[in-house]
Design an enzyme around this catalytic site. Structure first.
Site, PDB file in Angstrom:
ATOM      1  CB  CYS A   5       4.369  -0.421   9.845  1.00 26.07           C
ATOM      2  SG  CYS A   5       5.596  -1.494   9.074  1.00 26.07           S
TER       3      CYS A   5
ATOM      4  NE  ARG B 210      -1.564  -1.747   3.575  1.00 19.61           N
ATOM      5  CZ  ARG B 210      -1.849  -1.962   4.871  1.00 19.61           C
ATOM      6  NH1 ARG B 210      -3.085  -1.809   5.302  1.00 19.61           N
ATOM      7  NH2 ARG B 210      -0.911  -2.324   5.711  1.00 19.61           N
TER       8      ARG B 210
HETATM    9 CO    CO Z   1       5.051  -1.622   6.851  1.00 20.34          CO
END
Ligand code: CO
Length: 215
Positions: A106, A51
């Site tokens: 993340c 992404r």
């Molecule tokens: Co990441």
């Protein structure tokens, strides 16, 4: 591979053909010019997360950004892969800016905090756990997992910026008075926007200042 998967892969080739045609329609010399040389001003060190595609989020074309990505945008002093990218970018391509770009939410950072076993990758995530230990009090004081992960995402960028700055490659470049700035940025998957963290280093003196402010 079944027929369905084969058709999905064919779409990639169809997309590629249409994209290459679109580029040459706009600029007939685009690929002939690019095939001769690359002169990017930027080295992007980012997360492998699908992404956060480097070129797209800053809307740069092929040839404009040199890219290294790994899980959780980590710069390890002994990682030959990352160091080779860094050396080539600084010494051969003469990039002016090195951007370490993390992103909120993340998965690598989340996994480093969750206390579970994930296999081989835990050895890599150990580098994020090292960052967590530096900021443990600040991070643990936050009320939700999301906030803790996001703060560690930011702290991780700052520490990786420091690792880039301490590399022999960047130190040598600054000794030679090269115009080279290291930036720490973070990207939000929720709205597609980048934010510059308060970390921008372009000399040994600034690096010392950054360390003294942290204490
Ligand atoms: Co990441």
């Amino acid at each position: 591979m079944n027929q369905f998967q084969r058709r999905k892969l064919k779409v990639l080739f169809d997309n590629n053909e249409a994209w290459a045609k679109g580029m040459t329609d706009k600029n007939p010399d685009f690929f002939t010019h690019l095939s001769k040389q690359q002169t990017p001003d930027y080295l992007w060190i980012g997360c492998s997360d699908s992404r956060v595609p480097a070129n797209q989020v800053v809307d740069l074309e092929p040839g404009e950004v040199f890219v290294h990505r790994n899980i959780a945008n980590i710069v390890v002093h002994s990682d030959l892969n990352c160091l080779s990218v860094l050396q080539f970018a600084v010494e051969v391509l003469n990039v002016k800016h090195i951007i370490v770009c993390g992103h909120y939410g993340c998965g690598g950072v989340k996994a480093a905090l969750d206390g579970c076993k994930h296999g081989l990758i835990d050895n890599w995530l150990g580098h994020i756990k090292d960052v967590y230990r530096l900021y443990k009090t600040e991070i643990d004081a936050l009320s939700t997992e999301e906030k803790r992960v996001d703060l560690l995402c930011e702290k991780n960028v700052i520490e990786q910026v420091a690792n880039v700055c301490h590399s022999t490659i960047v130190q040598d470049a600054w000794n030679e008075k090269k115009d080279l700035t290291v930036h720490g940025w973070i990207y939000s998957i929720n709205n597609g926007l980048l934010k510059a963290l308060d970390t921008e280093v372009s000399s040994k003196g600034m690096l010392r200042l950054m360390h003294s402010l942290k204490k």
